[in-house]
Scaffold this active site. Structure first.
Site, mmCIF file in Angstrom:
data_model
loop_
_atom_site.group_PDB
_atom_site.id
_atom_site.type_symbol
_atom_site.label_atom_id
_atom_site.label_comp_id
_atom_site.label_asym_id
_atom_site.label_seq_id
_atom_site.Cartn_x
_atom_site.Cartn_y
_atom_site.Cartn_z
ATOM 1 N N ALA A 1 -15.569 -2.738 30.107
ATOM 2 C CA ALA A 1 -15.436 -4.037 29.483
ATOM 3 C C ALA A 1 -14.850 -4.762 29.855
ATOM 4 O O ALA A 1 -13.347 -4.564 30.458
ATOM 5 C CB ALA A 1 -15.663 -3.804 27.946
ATOM 6 N N GLY B 1 -17.194 0.252 29.074
ATOM 7 C CA GLY B 1 -18.509 -0.130 29.114
ATOM 8 C C GLY B 1 -19.037 -0.041 30.457
ATOM 9 O O GLY B 1 -20.677 0.262 30.755
ATOM 10 N N GLU C 1 -21.390 2.759 30.507
ATOM 11 C CA GLU C 1 -22.319 2.703 29.249
ATOM 12 C C GLU C 1 -23.769 2.292 29.841
ATOM 13 O O GLU C 1 -24.827 2.752 30.191
ATOM 14 C CB GLU C 1 -21.124 2.408 28.094
ATOM 15 C CG GLU C 1 -20.735 2.655 27.589
ATOM 16 C CD GLU C 1 -20.482 2.079 26.411
ATOM 17 O OE1 GLU C 1 -19.765 0.653 26.368
ATOM 18 O OE2 GLU C 1 -20.705 2.202 24.912
ATOM 19 N N GLU D 1 -12.001 4.065 25.886
ATOM 20 C CA GLU D 1 -11.531 3.828 24.964
ATOM 21 C C GLU D 1 -10.894 3.973 24.429
ATOM 22 O O GLU D 1 -9.807 2.712 23.816
ATOM 23 C CB GLU D 1 -13.297 3.261 24.416
ATOM 24 C CG GLU D 1 -14.278 1.781 25.460
ATOM 25 C CD GLU D 1 -15.170 3.308 25.667
ATOM 26 O OE1 GLU D 1 -14.500 4.097 26.879
ATOM 27 O OE2 GLU D 1 -15.958 2.572 26.827
HETATM 28 N N1 3HC Z 1 -10.642 -5.935 31.894
HETATM 29 C C1 3HC Z 1 -9.763 -6.611 32.413
HETATM 30 N N2 3HC Z 1 -9.532 -6.335 33.451
HETATM 31 C C2 3HC Z 1 -8.673 -4.874 33.618
HETATM 32 C C3 3HC Z 1 -9.927 -3.989 33.115
HETATM 33 C C4 3HC Z 1 -10.421 -4.726 32.573
HETATM 34 N N3 3HC Z 1 -10.985 -3.465 32.054
HETATM 35 N N4 3HC Z 1 -9.700 -2.874 34.243
HETATM 36 C C5 3HC Z 1 -8.477 -3.617 35.126
HETATM 37 N N5 3HC Z 1 -8.012 -4.783 34.736
HETATM 38 C C6 3HC Z 1 -7.244 -5.560 35.537
HETATM 39 C C7 3HC Z 1 -5.515 -4.932 35.434
HETATM 40 O O1 3HC Z 1 -5.302 -5.822 34.289
HETATM 41 C C8 3HC Z 1 -4.905 -4.923 37.009
HETATM 42 O O2 3HC Z 1 -4.784 -6.560 36.739
HETATM 43 P P1 3HC Z 1 -4.096 -7.048 37.628
HETATM 44 O O3 3HC Z 1 -3.227 -7.274 39.141
HETATM 45 O O4 3HC Z 1 -3.758 -8.690 36.916
HETATM 46 O O5 3HC Z 1 -2.830 -7.010 36.612
HETATM 47 C C9 3HC Z 1 -6.399 -5.270 37.883
HETATM 48 O O6 3HC Z 1 -7.073 -5.179 36.977
HETATM 49 C C10 3HC Z 1 -6.366 -4.109 38.699
HETATM 50 O O7 3HC Z 1 -6.202 -2.995 37.739
HETATM 51 P P2 3HC Z 1 -4.727 -1.850 38.232
HETATM 52 O O8 3HC Z 1 -3.748 -2.048 38.576
HETATM 53 O O9 3HC Z 1 -5.134 -0.461 36.746
HETATM 54 O O10 3HC Z 1 -5.569 -1.532 39.462
HETATM 55 P P3 3HC Z 1 -5.755 0.887 39.442
HETATM 56 O O11 3HC Z 1 -6.407 0.218 41.127
HETATM 57 O O12 3HC Z 1 -4.243 0.725 39.732
HETATM 58 O O13 3HC Z 1 -7.085 0.967 38.393
HETATM 59 C C11 3HC Z 1 -8.673 1.348 37.033
HETATM 60 C C12 3HC Z 1 -8.055 0.967 37.929
HETATM 61 C C13 3HC Z 1 -8.791 1.998 36.784
HETATM 62 C C14 3HC Z 1 -9.907 0.421 36.413
HETATM 63 C C15 3HC Z 1 -7.308 1.013 35.809
HETATM 64 O O14 3HC Z 1 -7.509 -0.366 35.990
HETATM 65 C C16 3HC Z 1 -8.099 1.254 34.143
HETATM 66 O O15 3HC Z 1 -8.212 1.845 34.155
HETATM 67 N N6 3HC Z 1 -9.065 0.064 33.825
HETATM 68 C C17 3HC Z 1 -9.085 0.266 32.773
HETATM 69 C C18 3HC Z 1 -10.123 0.760 32.478
HETATM 70 C C19 3HC Z 1 -10.773 1.271 30.682
HETATM 71 O O16 3HC Z 1 -10.751 0.712 29.946
HETATM 72 N N7 3HC Z 1 -11.953 0.614 30.702
HETATM 73 C C20 3HC Z 1 -12.809 0.762 29.397
HETATM 74 C C21 3HC Z 1 -12.479 -0.902 28.849
HETATM 75 S S1 3HC Z 1 -12.835 -0.308 27.228
HETATM 76 C C22 3HC Z 1 -15.099 -0.729 26.911
HETATM 77 O O17 3HC Z 1 -15.480 -1.023 28.447
HETATM 78 C C23 3HC Z 1 -15.713 -1.535 25.762
HETATM 79 C C24 3HC Z 1 -16.238 -0.802 26.130
HETATM 80 O O18 3HC Z 1 -16.686 0.411 25.459
HETATM 81 C C25 3HC Z 1 -17.530 -1.972 24.644
#
Ligand code: 3HC
Length: 689
Positions: free
Chosen positions: A63, A102, A105, A125
């Site tokens: 998400a 997400g 999912e 998450e």
């Molecule tokens: N939402 C918004 N922005 C995100 C994002 C997300 N899910 N994931 C990454 N970004 C952004 C980062 O903030 C970063 O922004 P910036 O360049 O402005 O600093 C940019 O994308 C690149 O991210 P990384 O520097 O972390 O890039 P990497 O290549 O090192 O890592 C990744 C990529 C493994 C995808 C890592 O970004 C990550 O772990 N992201 C989060 C994944 C996550 O937690 N997903 C679950 C979200 S909650 C959810 O899905 C709820 C649902 O169940 C309803």
């Protein structure tokens, strides 16, 4: 269709192609595009199946975290996911990169999933204080069973595509080089073979065995109690998995949604989301960009083979860089190298490294008794005793030995890096690299920028930090930099509180319950009370000095602020209690009842105040950098977001009021920082700076 989602055709297969850099987060625009694409494909009689594919580096990484905490935008992810699953034409998800949260999912709502072998999938998450809120907690256990599902959602760790295939999350692994073509071919096969619309929600065999068996969940909770302590999200994740097993799908979804809503609007998730972005902010430095050249570092020198020097050297050897370690005496060098070897061997014994790896890493380490052997190093880190005179001497010698362009770093934890740099003719190549003990394990690295440090040198140190797996935070020169400087007021208050009426175990309990792994007195016992103490100079004026004089020097002597049994379990000590009572009396202090709230405020609000001074002086770039220091170097609980975030969560106005009240009672140590006064007057927070 929309700027980030396109519906293309490959014969009878429709390709729903998403391109929303950098990580294809499921923003409102992406969600809208997916729904529209599935609708169009459904309405087009010539389309027989749909492939959901993301361009760029990854399948949906989850998400869009930046949308949380803001007014919801339609369509919401759970609806999107239901819409995909309800499609009457098979939808095949094509996974590459990291299919997370997400994103996974969404894939689980598709009827089939193919992945390239390098893909990873997971539910991170929990690391954001959340749970998979778009059906993940209900679909995952139906594919992999509750035990594995609990492991995945509470650890947040991703698994490989291969493991996902074995578990049944992925239907087929496909050629790395052409995911899209393989996914289209797979979809054609589904159509040709007239395969059914496989809906994960309808599966039951993996959960049936656990139905009506609460002991499975209890055992999991018990086994992980320590790891989950203080966190709300792991328990909520477990409750959802339990519901997946014991309740019909739609009821499970209802609970998932309710608990997700509770978490996403709660304080812990706000704190953990703050940490997610803060960890990514630390690398952003106003006068340094990706274009700032860095200096090549191919060989590292470390001076000192003690605990710090050894740990520091391991970091570089782990990253494949050769390290020369210099010690003054052969015995100390031998001892230091022996400790490193034993460290590696114990990792190997736990199965986390092969013996070949141990030898490879040891092979990268060269011991020496001569500083001159550092002449060909690109980076030299001094990690000797914390004494300015010794450090100055070393740096002046190093200046004569090191090759031109080499970076000279001090691992000092308090001392003035400018003064150290002034001993050389190359102050622009000198900086601090403050590692935290045990240096091979702790994630934090404070990179200390001296007034003359060249920005290429700063950029190199930051990049190296990343290379060796640290989270590097850039700080300026002051006594103790960010971390230790803020530790001081906490320590001061802890020591005063025990003279005024609390006992060490009271202070420790309050901070432990707040979420620190241990309180200051338990910590002091662990580190050893005699660090920096000697019998000759001891004045017997503090509890610590008196304890040392009585040979109660901490855990290593079986007694310190606490008594320890043979398993190092701490017990409050009657003797210590008496020592403290006597000391209060001797100092003419009338002891009084001290509330837990006062203990917390005096220990923590003074830290926030110090943090405000650090910001005022420009020692840290931004308040979230301070939070990262405290979370990664000092055990500040992640779910409280770091001291500066916590201050804002409590309310800076309240923090200021309490500081003023304590100032009136106890004096200038509580004097509020001018910045704090100003922010409160302007109704702003640290984040607005
Ligand atoms: N939402 C918004 N922005 C995100 C994002 C997300 N899910 N994931 C990454 N970004 C952004 C980062 O903030 C970063 O922004 P910036 O360049 O402005 O600093 C940019 O994308 C690149 O991210 P990384 O520097 O972390 O890039 P990497 O290549 O090192 O890592 C990744 C990529 C493994 C995808 C890592 O970004 C990550 O772990 N992201 C989060 C994944 C996550 O937690 N997903 C679950 C979200 S909650 C959810 O899905 C709820 C649902 O169940 C309803």
């Amino acid at each position: 269709m929309n700027p980030v989602v396109e519906l293309r055709r490959d014969g009878e297969i429709a390709v729903l192609a998403v391109n929303s850099p950098p990580v294809n987060a499921l923003s409102a625009q992406v969600r809208e595009g997916i729904v529209e694409g599935i609708r169009q494909a459904g309405a087009d009689a010539s389309v027989k199946a749909v492939v959901l594919h993301c361009e760029g580096r990854t399948f949906f990484a989850g998400a869009d975290i930046s949308e949380f905490g803001k007014p919801p935008k339609q369509p919401m992810l759970p609806e999107v996911v239901d819409f995909i699953e309800a499609s009457t034409k098979p939808v095949v998800a094509a996974l590459h990169g990291t299919a997370l949260g997400g994103g996974l999912e969404t894939a689980l709502a598709c009827h089939y999933r193919v992945a390239v072998p390098s893909a990873k999938c997971g539910f991170p998450e929990v690391k954001l204080g959340l749970l998979p809120g778009a059906g993940g907690t209900q679909r995952l256990p139906r594919l992999v069973g509750p035990e594995r599902a609990m492991e995945m959602v509470t650890s947040g760790s991703p698994i490989s595509a291969k493991a996902a295939k074995e578990m049944g999350i992925v239907d087929e692994l496909v050629d790395e080089s052409d995911l899209l073509a393989s996914a289209i071919a797979f979809a054609r096969k589904v159509v040709a073979e007239n395969r059914p619309l496989k809906r994960v929600r309808d599966l039951d065999d993996k959960i049936a065995a656990a139905r009506g068996k609460p002991e499975i969940f209890e055992a999991f909770r018990k086994a992980n109690a320590r790891k989950f302590r203080g966190f709300q999200a792991p328990e909520y994740n477990i409750r959802c998995i339990e519901a997946a097993v014991n309740r019909p799908f739609d009821e499970g979804i209802k609970l998932e949604r309710q608990l997700f809503q509770e978490l996403v609007s709660g304080e812990q998730s706000a704190a953990q989301r703050h940490v997610f972005f803060a960890e990514r902010q630390v690398w952003k430095i106003p006068d340094i960009s990706d274009d700032t050249p860095t200096l090549p570092v191919k060989k590292v020198g470390v001076i000192g083979a003690g605990t710090m020097g050894g740990g520091i050297s391991m970091n570089f050897a782990n990253a494949g860089l050769p390290v020369t370690i210099v010690e003054a005496k052969p015995e100390a060098l031998e001892r230091g190298l022996g400790v490193i070897r034993r460290n590696y061997e114990s990792t190997a014994k736990k199965g986390r490294m092969s013996m070949d790896d141990v030898e490879r890493r040891m092979g990268l380490l060269t011991g020496s008794l001569k500083l001159e052997d550092l002449a060909d190093c690109d980076l030299i880190i001094e990690a000797v005793f914390e004494n300015m005179a010794i450090k100055k001497e070393i740096f002046s010698k190093l200046d004569a030995i090191a090759k031109p362009g080499a970076i000279l770093a001090s691992n000092t934890s308090y001392l003035n890096v400018n003064e150290i740099a002034a001993m050389t003719k190359r102050p622009e190549h000198v900086l601090g690299m403050h590692f935290f003990s045990p240096a091979n394990i702790m994630r934090l690295l404070e990179v200390v920028r001296g007034e003359k440090t060249d920005k290429r040198v700063v950029a190199t140190a930051m990049q190296l930090g990343r290379q060796i797996g640290k989270i590097a935070v850039l700080v300026g020169v002051c006594h103790g930099f960010v971390g230790n400087r803020m530790l001081e007021p906490r320590q001061r208050e802890a020591n005063r509180l025990i003279l005024e009426g609390a006992m060490p175990w009271d202070v420790d309990r309050v901070l432990y319950e707040f979420g620190f792994p241990m309180g200051p007195f338990a910590m002091a016992d662990l580190a050893g009370l005699d660090i920096g103490w000697s019998r000759e100079t001891s004045k017997g004026e503090t509890a610590r000095e008196i304890l040392c004089e009585q040979d109660r020097r901490g855990q290593k002597t079986g007694a310190g602020f606490y008594d320890y049994d043979e398993n190092r379990n701490a017990k409050p000590s009657k003797l210590v209690e008496q020592i403290i009572l006597d000391l209060s009396a001797r100092k003419g202090i009338t002891r009084r009842e001290i509330s837990d709230q006062e203990i917390l405020e005096r220990c923590v609000y003074t830290m926030i105040n110090e943090g405000a001074k650090i910001l005022e002086e420009g020692i840290a770039i931004r308040s979230s950098d301070i939070d990262i220091v405290w979370i990664n170097g000092y055990g500040w609980p992640v779910y409280r977001g770091g001291p500066m975030f916590y201050g804002e969560q409590v309310g800076l106005g309240k923090v200021l009021d309490r500081l003023r009240a304590y100032e009136a009672q106890y004096g200038a140590d509580f004097k509020p920082a001018a910045l704090l006064e100003r922010l409160v007057a302007e109704g702003k927070g640290f984040r607005d700076l």
